[in-house]
Structure formats: C-alpha cells, structure tokens
Design a protein around this motif. Sequence first.
Motif, PDB file in Angstrom:
ATOM      1  N   ALA A 260       8.798   3.645  11.529  1.00 57.33           N
ATOM      2  CA  ALA A 260       7.613   2.914  11.065  1.00 57.33           C
ATOM      3  C   ALA A 260       6.382   3.674  11.551  1.00 57.33           C
ATOM      4  CB  ALA A 260       7.601   1.504  11.646  1.00 57.33           C
ATOM      5  N   HIS A 261       5.302   3.615  10.786  1.00 57.11           N
ATOM      6  CA  HIS A 261       4.071   4.242  11.300  1.00 57.11           C
ATOM      7  C   HIS A 261       3.305   3.212  12.116  1.00 57.11           C
ATOM      8  CE1 HIS A 261       0.721   2.584   8.761  1.00 57.11           C
ATOM      9  NE2 HIS A 261       1.629   2.470   7.829  1.00 57.11           N
ATOM     10  N   TYR A 262       2.737   3.676  13.233  1.00 59.77           N
ATOM     11  CA  TYR A 262       2.031   2.742  14.112  1.00 59.77           C
ATOM     12  C   TYR A 262       0.525   2.906  14.052  1.00 59.77           C
ATOM     13  CZ  TYR A 262       1.655   6.601  17.453  1.00 59.77           C
ATOM     14  OH  TYR A 262       1.367   7.798  18.048  1.00 59.77           O
ATOM     15  N   SER A 272      -0.281  -6.314   9.503  1.00 64.23           N
ATOM     16  CA  SER A 272       0.744  -6.095   8.489  1.00 64.23           C
ATOM     17  C   SER A 272       1.014  -4.595   8.338  1.00 64.23           C
ATOM     18  CB  SER A 272       0.292  -6.707   7.155  1.00 64.23           C
ATOM     19  OG  SER A 272       1.122  -6.270   6.107  1.00 64.23           O
ATOM     20  N   ASP A 273      -0.077  -3.821   8.249  1.00 64.96           N
ATOM     21  CA  ASP A 273       0.020  -2.374   7.994  1.00 64.96           C
ATOM     22  C   ASP A 273      -0.422  -1.592   9.219  1.00 64.96           C
ATOM     23  OD1 ASP A 273       0.195   0.088   6.819  1.00 64.96           O
ATOM     24  OD2 ASP A 273      -1.451  -0.205   5.417  1.00 64.96           O
ATOM     25  N   ASN A 274       0.415  -1.228  10.161  1.00 57.02           N
ATOM     26  CA  ASN A 274       1.817  -1.477  10.136  1.00 57.02           C
ATOM     27  C   ASN A 274       2.328  -1.791  11.536  1.00 57.02           C
ATOM     28  OD1 ASN A 274       4.448  -1.637   9.180  1.00 57.02           O
ATOM     29  ND2 ASN A 274       4.799   0.515   9.619  1.00 57.02           N
ATOM     30  N   ALA A 275       1.570  -2.708  12.228  1.00 55.14           N
ATOM     31  CA  ALA A 275       2.122  -3.185  13.492  1.00 55.14           C
ATOM     32  C   ALA A 275       3.416  -3.949  13.196  1.00 55.14           C
ATOM     33  CB  ALA A 275       1.120  -4.083  14.204  1.00 55.14           C
ATOM     34  N   ALA A 304      -0.476   8.978  12.367  1.00 54.91           N
ATOM     35  CA  ALA A 304      -1.253   9.578  11.268  1.00 54.91           C
ATOM     36  C   ALA A 304      -0.639   9.450   9.873  1.00 54.91           C
ATOM     37  CB  ALA A 304      -1.533  11.053  11.584  1.00 54.91           C
ATOM     38  N   GLU A 305      -0.004   8.312   9.606  1.00 52.53           N
ATOM     39  CA  GLU A 305       0.494   8.077   8.238  1.00 52.53           C
ATOM     40  C   GLU A 305      -0.653   7.844   7.275  1.00 52.53           C
ATOM     41  OE1 GLU A 305       1.872   5.413   4.846  1.00 52.53           O
ATOM     42  OE2 GLU A 305       0.316   5.107   6.334  1.00 52.53           O
ATOM     43  N   GLU A 306      -1.636   7.044   7.748  1.00 50.88           N
ATOM     44  CA  GLU A 306      -2.728   6.630   6.858  1.00 50.88           C
ATOM     45  C   GLU A 306      -3.594   7.798   6.399  1.00 50.88           C
ATOM     46  OE1 GLU A 306      -2.829   3.814   5.628  1.00 50.88           O
ATOM     47  OE2 GLU A 306      -2.015   2.310   6.995  1.00 50.88           O
ATOM     48  N   GLU A 307      -3.539   8.897   7.132  1.00 51.33           N
ATOM     49  CA  GLU A 307      -4.334  10.077   6.759  1.00 51.33           C
ATOM     50  C   GLU A 307      -3.548  11.008   5.851  1.00 51.33           C
ATOM     51  OE1 GLU A 307      -7.526  10.739   8.082  1.00 51.33           O
ATOM     52  OE2 GLU A 307      -7.518   8.831   9.146  1.00 51.33           O
ATOM     53  N   LEU A 333      10.085   1.072   7.562  1.00 50.69           N
ATOM     54  CA  LEU A 333       9.531  -0.286   7.517  1.00 50.69           C
ATOM     55  C   LEU A 333       8.003  -0.205   7.520  1.00 50.69           C
ATOM     56  CD1 LEU A 333      12.481  -0.732   8.365  1.00 50.69           C
ATOM     57  CD2 LEU A 333      11.700  -2.465   9.965  1.00 50.69           C
ATOM     58  N   ASP A 334       7.382  -0.677   6.460  1.00 47.46           N
ATOM     59  CA  ASP A 334       5.923  -0.623   6.349  1.00 47.46           C
ATOM     60  C   ASP A 334       5.452  -1.887   5.624  1.00 47.46           C
ATOM     61  OD1 ASP A 334       3.317   0.184   6.322  1.00 47.46           O
ATOM     62  OD2 ASP A 334       3.634   2.030   5.189  1.00 47.46           O
ATOM     63  N   MET A 335       4.670  -2.693   6.294  1.00 47.57           N
ATOM     64  CA  MET A 335       4.154  -3.968   5.765  1.00 47.57           C
ATOM     65  C   MET A 335       5.299  -4.967   5.571  1.00 47.57           C
ATOM     66  SD  MET A 335       1.532  -2.257   3.028  1.00 47.57           S
ATOM     67  CE  MET A 335       0.118  -3.314   3.023  1.00 47.57           C
TER      68      MET A 335
HETATM   69 ZN    ZN Z   1       1.145   1.483   6.032  1.00 49.82          ZN
END
Ligand code: ZN
Length: 441
Positions: A260-262, A272-275, A304-307, A333-335
Amino acid sequence: MTRKKMLFPFLLLISILMTACSASSSGVEGPEFDKAQTEFIQELSVENIFSSLSELTKNPRVAGTSSEMQAAAFLTAQLKSEGYEVEVQPFDFERYVIPESHGLVVEDFPGPLSPAPFQYSVDGNVDGQLIDAGYGLKKDYKKIDVKGKIALVAVDKTAFYELVLFASEAGAKAILLYFPDELEIDNWTLGREHFKDFIPALALTYDEGTKLVEFLKNGTPVSAAVKIKGARIDKAASQNLIATKHPTSETDDDIILIGAHYDSVDKAPGASDNASGTAVVLELARMFKTIPTNKEIRFLFFGAEEEGLHGSEKYVSTLTKDEIKRSAAMFNLDMVGSADAGDLAIQTIDGSDNVVTKVASKANEALNGDPIETDFGDRSDHTPFHNAGIDAALFIYDPVEEWYHTPEDTIEKLSKARLVNVAKIVGTSIFELTFSGTTKE
Ligand code: ZN
Ligand code: BES
C-alpha cells in the motif's frame, strides 16, 4: 456430435453432484473457509487498524517531506515491535513545485483578469504584444506572426500541452489559453513530458478570453506582461519500507507480495487515500508474523505514489529476475475504507483475471456470498508489478468518494466494517495461497 455438445450435459451432471456435496449446513452453496481461516478472521483487530489510522492521519504525508518520513518512522516502529526486520529503501524522485505567484497585466484593459497556472506551467517574466492567435493550431501561425509576442488562444479540441508547444515553435514568448464556456480553469495539467519545451502558460475563462479578443480588435497594439514565479522541477527523497515474513516450512519458493502507498497529496490527511490500505497491510503483517506459512510474504509500504508511482517503480526495479519469477501474486490496497464510495472492486491493468483476482473473488464469495468481477484499473502501485509480469491487482471501493485528494479525506469518513472486510478478504486469500502450492509456471 461435436465434443462441445457432449461436454455440456457432462458438466451439468458434475455441477449438480458438486452442489449436492458442497452445500453447507445452512444450505448456502459456494466456497467456505477452513477452521484456520475462520480463526484468522476472528483475530483480526479493527482497533489496531483504527489506531494506526489515527496516528497516520495527524498530518498530510506529502512525498519528500518530513511528514512522509514521520509516517515511515511510525510504520517501521510498529513493524519492529511485531518482530520484523524492516528494510528501508530510499530513493530520489523528481517533482513539480507549483509557482509561488503568477500574474497577468494587459495594458489599458478594463476589468479584472484572474488567470490560473497549469500543473507544469514553467517560470517566466515576459512582456510583449498580445496577439489573438485563434485556435492556436499550426495553420493559424502561418497567418499570424507571434514571434516575440504573447499568444491568446481559444481552447477547442487540442490538448493543452500541444497548444503550448505550437505557440512555442511559432516563437511566442508566452501563451494565454482561454477555456470553453462553463469549464473551470483551475487544476489542469500540461503533463510533464514536454516540460523542457514549454513557454509560460496561463488559463483564462471564456468570458475573459472573449473580452480580450474584442479588446484586441481595436487595432492598436496592446502590450501585456505574464509572470510565473517559483515553478520548477526539483529532486526530492522518499523511501519504501519492506518487512519480510520468511516461510516456516520450505515447500516452495514462491513470494506473495502485499503493499500500500502511505504518502498522501498536499493538504489532505489522506485517511482513505491511503492510510486505509497502509493500516490494513500493517494489521495483516502483525497477524501473519506468528502463522506458519509455506511461502515468503513481503509487506510493502510505498512512498511517493501520488507523485507518479515512484515507490513501487523503484521497488520493482530492484527485484532480480529470479525474484520476479518467484513472485506469484501482488495485492495492492488503495482506498479501502471510505464509507462514501461504491462496492469493493478488484482491478487489474488489462481487466482480466489472474491468481490474485481469482483467490480474492473466491474469498469474497465465502465471506459475503458473491464473487467479485474483475475490472480494469491502472491508477495505483500494482501497475509496475503487472508490467514486470507479476500477477497483481488493486483492491479499491469504487466508484471512489468525491472528496478524495481533498482536506475532507478524514478518518471520520471511514467505515470500520469496510476496512475489516478488505482485511478479511486479502488475509484469507494470502492464507489460501500460502498453503495451496500455487507455484508459478
Ligand atoms: Zn492512493
Ligand atoms: N488512490 C489513487 C488511485 C485512484 C483514485 C484510483 C481515483 C481510482 C480513482 C491514487 O493515489 C492516485 O491518485 N493515483 C493517481 C495516478 C498516479 C499515477 C499519480 C491518479 O489516479 O490521479
């Protein structure tokens, strides 16, 4: 009679027999969990998931900032307290820094102008004559000279970045793009691919653009100034975390990956995105630590998923050919907790089934009564794994909530039942795989 025709009654007979044999005492058909899986489900702790969530959502966790690092430190400490060794995998990535200020002045123009920069607008401080360049297509610049000037262009069907490039090729110093009526001008992107070839670009509303066109019809040359300050691409540092559960009995050398990205976007607590995905993976790591498995399980926390999926790209790039071959399944697992999103979806890059979707759909059937059909979806960290040839899928409640990527993405908006549902499905799926001997061909 063809073979196909003979097969059907045979299959019917088999399925009747199987239905008769597999019907549970409650009379419900379909897959069921065994005793160990049922115990696993009972021991999952939604309190643990929620306490991780409240820690993670204290601040936005923007990639490359100290708060992303703090989240990584928290996750590392949790994993270590469960007895894991944690590998911290640092990496650099390039990110766009939005301008600290921008402005437009058109000499003698009556009325206000409120332009918006684009994501990937470049810096500049330019003066020049403002010219109506029509739709800003290559053919327009054959008739209109914009060399050393500022082009005013009506957006129609051509991509923004192409309009910027056409104006730049024609020699313009900056470009103002006015949008079709009703289209908001904020938060659009030019894409980063051609960043180096851009000239300063600002967006204007339809109303502003058409008024400027009228103003220019006067005939007298109009000068304008465009200023964009502080926009740039710079390097930032992030890190992945890897906690490995080694097989207890070495019956095969497959690897199961769950990640999962943190990180979060700016100004968003990113519950939700993405704790959500992060907290569920952490809880599954805790659960599996003491369970005997015949495969290696790697728990992955991506930065750094969001970037731009930088963490997962980095992780996959470090896998050896042998590790890729041994990687039987990747769960992303994301959202996975929003109370305001649609049903649980399983998404793959080509929209087709694989080891992950099949086992998880079966787990959902055992848990909630229905299989889950696989959808297409490529907007998260399963992408690099798929591209490397690993069976990967995204777990996400879909359609996603409207408030994602906003400050509204807070812990209060999450559903404990939805979080624990995903923990159960993914947990029992991993359970199934670690004892089923699904050796990759
Ligand atoms: Zn996400
Ligand atoms: N959690 C989202 C993925 C997502 C959002 C999937 C909405 C489906 C609907 C993820 O963190 C994200 O925002 N991804 C980026 C793409 C990525 C390559 C930067 C996105 O979808 O804009």
